[in-house]
Design a protein around this motif. Structure first.
Motif: not given
Length: 335
Positions: A94, A104, A142, A145, A240
């Motif tokens: 990330t 971020f 995205a 995660y 990510i």
């Protein structure tokens, strides 16, 4: 013979029914999925699981081709390739997104979470979603995660048992402002450089050390050029799963749904594999001759205090609504 044909036809029908109804809406597609890690790393296992799930959901029409070990370039090159639509997917840390969405940087704040349950709650909850929502305007989508793990310092000079031990050490860090300033607060000499150049820099002693999760340290054989591995656990790192928005926009809703579902299902598996690998990696590093040490909680608390002004300084430059959400979420997950 007719009976055989009938049973084959029945088997074929059963197979057709077994392929999800959505798959009929999938088109033949090849998805180039690049990342920086070696093929024996948990990120690679996550890519492989995602590929299997997507193939199953799409009746084999949506094929993922994995390009591990920086084959498609470094993090920034792959990010540009995604934004330009040349590459379809990647799974960077990330950290690499702070250049295009500075908030971020919140994920990289030192000593924010103390365990995996807190990390997952922070990223899978409202904060993680708020950050993801800022990506489409930057040409990226995205899908969640993945685990990279807690980052720890290795070096060739001495064990790190307290903040003072970092003083004067040349430590390679990710080219990211939060990391640079955090290590400066410990009076270290942080050196930003691309990951692909790191082993050579450690070997030639251009830098004294670096910081990464255990599985990265092991997978990249840093134990060959680093004597000390110290459990600083200074930052929880996540990858990510990114898709090029240009590519995403060519997918129909059914294909997008398959991609999201495959990514959701792969996430739990990848985290499990990654965390098991991190535990094993410590033992393996010691078996390879690395000197491993824990950092006492009191010293870690001192590190947190030293780094606090860095956190406050960066937070002041971020979107106040997201910073408030971050602090609220931390309060919630630490309960």
């Amino acid at each position: 013979m007719r009976k055989l044909h009938r049973s084959l036809a029945a088997a074929g029908l059963a197979l057709a029914l077994a392929v999800p109804a959505l798959a009929q809406e999938a088109q033949e597609r090849v998805i180039r999925f690049g990342h920086l890690n070696n093929a024996d790393h948990p990120v690679s296992f996550g890519v492989k699981r995602f590929a299997e799930l997507l193939a199953a959901k799409s009746g084999g029409k949506m094929k993922v081709q994995e390009y591990p070990a920086s084959q498609l370039g470094n993090e920034m090159q792959q990010q540009s390739a995604l934004q330009g639509g040349v590459q379809q997917m990647s799974a960077p840390a990330t950290t690499s997104l702070a250049g295009i969405v500075k908030e971020f940087g919140l994920v990289d704040f030192p000593f924010a979470v103390g365990n995996f349950a807190q990390a997952d709650a922070l990223l899978d909850g409202p904060l993680g979603q708020a950050l993801v929502a800022k990506l489409p305007e930057k040409g990226l989508v995205a899908l969640g995660y993945w685990d990279l793990g807690f980052r720890n310092v290795t070096n060739s000079k001495r064990p790190i048992t307290r903040p003072e031990d970092l003083e004067g050490l040349k430590i390679r860090v990710i080219p990211n402002p939060v990391f640079l300033e955090t290590f400066k607060s410990f009076k270290a000499n942080p050196v930003p450089m691309p990951f692909a150049e790191l082993y050579g820099a450690l070997e030639s002693k251009a830098v004294d050390g670096q910081e990464n999760p255990y599985s990265v340290i092991l997978s990249n054989k840093f134990f060959e050029v680093q004597k000390f591995v110290s459990a600083t656990n200074h930052v929880y790192a996540a990858n990510i799963v990114l898709v090029s928005k240009k590519f995403w926009d060519t997918l129909n809703p059914a294909e997008q749904k398959m991609m999201r579902e495959a990514a959701d299902e792969a996430r739990g598996y990848q985290r499990q594999v990654s965390r098991a690998a991190a535990q094993r990696a410590v033992g393996e590093l010691q078996a390879k001759g690395a000197k491993f040490n824990e950092v006492a909680p009191a010293e870690q608390a001192r590190m947190r205090q030293i780094a606090r002004p860095v956190i406050e300084r960066f937070a002041a430059s971020y979107d106040p609504a997201i910073v408030k959400l971050y602090n609220d979420e931390l309060a919630r997950i630490r309960k």
